[in-house]
Design an enzyme around this catalytic site. Structure first.
Site, PDB file in Angstrom:
ATOM      1  N   LEU A 197       2.327   1.727  -3.416  1.00  0.00           N
ATOM      2  CA  LEU A 197       1.342   2.225  -4.367  1.00  0.00           C
ATOM      3  C   LEU A 197       1.025   3.697  -4.132  1.00  0.00           C
ATOM      4  O   LEU A 197       0.893   4.479  -5.081  1.00  0.00           O
ATOM      5  CB  LEU A 197       0.053   1.400  -4.249  1.00  0.00           C
ATOM      6  CG  LEU A 197      -1.117   1.839  -5.141  1.00  0.00           C
ATOM      7  CD1 LEU A 197      -0.772   1.621  -6.610  1.00  0.00           C
ATOM      8  CD2 LEU A 197      -2.386   1.087  -4.776  1.00  0.00           C
ATOM      9  N   GLU A 198       0.912   4.083  -2.883  1.00  0.00           N
ATOM     10  CA  GLU A 198       0.521   5.455  -2.563  1.00  0.00           C
ATOM     11  C   GLU A 198       1.589   6.473  -2.948  1.00  0.00           C
ATOM     12  O   GLU A 198       1.272   7.553  -3.458  1.00  0.00           O
ATOM     13  CB  GLU A 198       0.208   5.572  -1.066  1.00  0.00           C
ATOM     14  CG  GLU A 198      -1.085   4.897  -0.638  1.00  0.00           C
ATOM     15  CD  GLU A 198      -2.313   5.586  -1.201  1.00  0.00           C
ATOM     16  OE1 GLU A 198      -2.242   6.784  -1.530  1.00  0.00           O
ATOM     17  OE2 GLU A 198      -3.351   4.911  -1.337  1.00  0.00           O
ATOM     18  N   SER A 199       2.845   6.154  -2.707  1.00  0.00           N
ATOM     19  CA  SER A 199       3.880   7.189  -2.861  1.00  0.00           C
ATOM     20  C   SER A 199       5.128   6.745  -3.605  1.00  0.00           C
ATOM     21  O   SER A 199       6.010   7.588  -3.860  1.00  0.00           O
ATOM     22  CB  SER A 199       4.309   7.689  -1.474  1.00  0.00           C
ATOM     23  OG  SER A 199       4.966   6.638  -0.761  1.00  0.00           O
ATOM     24  N   TYR A 205      -8.173  -0.887  -6.618  1.00  0.00           N
ATOM     25  CA  TYR A 205      -7.221  -0.496  -5.584  1.00  0.00           C
ATOM     26  C   TYR A 205      -6.935  -1.673  -4.654  1.00  0.00           C
ATOM     27  O   TYR A 205      -5.774  -2.007  -4.384  1.00  0.00           O
ATOM     28  CB  TYR A 205      -7.794   0.683  -4.795  1.00  0.00           C
ATOM     29  CG  TYR A 205      -6.903   1.221  -3.700  1.00  0.00           C
ATOM     30  CD1 TYR A 205      -5.897   2.135  -3.973  1.00  0.00           C
ATOM     31  CD2 TYR A 205      -7.094   0.830  -2.371  1.00  0.00           C
ATOM     32  CE1 TYR A 205      -5.083   2.635  -2.973  1.00  0.00           C
ATOM     33  CE2 TYR A 205      -6.292   1.326  -1.362  1.00  0.00           C
ATOM     34  CZ  TYR A 205      -5.277   2.235  -1.662  1.00  0.00           C
ATOM     35  OH  TYR A 205      -4.479   2.724  -0.652  1.00  0.00           O
ATOM     36  N   GLN A 213       0.821  -1.200   0.000  1.00  0.00           N
ATOM     37  CA  GLN A 213       0.000   0.000   0.000  1.00  0.00           C
ATOM     38  C   GLN A 213       0.860   1.258   0.000  1.00  0.00           C
ATOM     39  O   GLN A 213       0.590   2.216  -0.735  1.00  0.00           O
ATOM     40  CB  GLN A 213      -0.942   0.005   1.192  1.00  0.00           C
ATOM     41  CG  GLN A 213      -1.972   1.126   1.139  1.00  0.00           C
ATOM     42  CD  GLN A 213      -2.993   1.048   2.246  1.00  0.00           C
ATOM     43  OE1 GLN A 213      -2.816   0.313   3.223  1.00  0.00           O
ATOM     44  NE2 GLN A 213      -4.068   1.804   2.122  1.00  0.00           N
TER      45      GLN A 213
END
Length: 367
Positions: A87-89, A183, A84
């Site tokens: 994926l986010e940053s 997601y 996660q």
């Protein structure tokens, strides 16, 4: 009327049961197949690098222990936490989104004010522990909806992060938003493929909650490439029930509409039936692993008969384009059924499970 009866799958001989009718509808034309190809998510390859600087494979910057601690706080598998954050940053402490999210964990300022304990959202040393606290709060918010199912709870928590816990409560599960569903699936795929030693499926990605056994499997279509995954689709013109894809598709590149590659037994099998209309060979696991059921569909010809016992790697038939509702682009449509499924089993009877995490963990996912 039940879905099985609607598809002509009542209590009749297996030889006439249209096991893969959904795939025949979805892939009736090349244009639909191309649309599906364009929409598919990139899947993890399950090649795990060294342990890096922490206990989670491939976590950069010495942040492995931070990820482990955040996972323990959140009640999530560490591989899911790593996936996660990646994926986010992309592991960038200075990351900013157009919406105003900040740092490696992509906190909005208002959320950071509630959970950040006065720290710096652009510091991983502050942001990753804060992420753990925030995900723990989300998990607590949706926990009753999971009904004690640990896999579902992980999925609901990820959905709550993306769509908000209110949306999860409103829909009593993962909201029917394509973005949210992609997601969740993307994180679980990446968790297994990039951040899990030995490609173990994390809680939340498992499709069967038992031990998969010790046996290594073989890719059922050597040289084939993954083309379409399990679960909900969004293909224009199809009825709602047909949007639910109950297997995975693997195709030999360039095969077109002719004979493709050789389909082989991924593990020891016993052949329990042939469905000639959809070109399906139906089988059960015949070794020491759980008694999973299999359907190898759209074959142009078979090298087996009902009652045959196969060893791993034995030829089942030729990848093809045979389908009850018309010719389809050449590919192998593979279904796996839970071990408690009967020898004579059909889709939509409650036994279908996602083949991808199982094939990955058993070393049989196409590369």
């Amino acid at each position: 009327m039940s879905r099985g009866k609607a598809l002509g799958c009542g209590a009749v001989a297996l030889v006439a049961a249209p096991v893969s009718a959904v795939m025949a509808i979805v892939l009736l034309t090349t244009s639909v197949a191309e649309e599906e190809e364009a929409q598919k998510l990139e899947r993890a390859s399950c090649v795990v690098a060294d342990e890096g600087n922490g206990s989670v494979p491939t976590v950069p910057n010495g942040w492995g222990p931070l990820v482990e601690d955040a996972a323990e706080t959140a009640g999530l598998p560490s591989s899911v936490v790593a996936a996660q954050l990646a994926l986010e940053s992309g592991w960038r402490e200075d990351a900013r989104s157009p919406a105003g999210a900040q740092g490696v964990a992509q906190f909005m300022p208002a959320t950071w004010a509630s959970y950040g304990n006065g720290g710096d959202p652009f510091s991983a040393r502050d942001a990753i522990p804060t992420y753990g606290r925030y995900m723990a709060a989300l998990m607590n918010d949706v926990q009753t909806l999971a009904g004690g199912d640990a896999d579902l709870l992980v999925r609901l928590t990820l959905a709550a992060y993306n769509a908000g816990p209110g949306a999860v409560r409103e829909h009593q599960g993962i909201p029917p938003f394509q973005e949210t569903q992609q997601y969740v699936n993307s994180i679980l795929d990446t968790a297994q493929g990039s951040f899990s030693a030995e490609c173990k499926a994390p809680i939340g990605a498992r499709t069967w909650d038992g031990d998969l056994g010790d046996g290594e499997w073989t890719t059922p279509l050597p040289g084939g490439k993954f083309t379409s995954g399990y679960g909900q689709r969004n293909v224009a013109g199809l009825p709602d029930w047909a949007q639910n894809h109950v297997g995975v598709d693997i195709a030999t590149p360039g095969a077109g509409h002719g004979d493709g590659g050789t389909v082989i037994a991924p593990t020891d099998l016993r052949i329990t039936g042939i469905n000639h209309k959809d070109g399906c060979v139906i089988a059960k696991e015949n070794g020491d692993d759980p008694d999973f059921g299999f359907a190898f569909c759209h074959l142009n010809d078979y090298a087996v008969h009902k009652g045959d016992e196969l060893t791993r790697g034995a030829v089942i038939g030729t990848e093809g384009n045979k389908a009850d509702l018309g010719a389809v682009p050449t590919h192998l449509h593979l279904e796996i059924y839970a071990p408690d499924a009967p020898d004579l089993v059909f889709p939509y009877e409650g036994y279908n499970i996602d083949p991808e995490p199982i094939l990955k963990e058993k070393g049989a996912w196409p590369q």
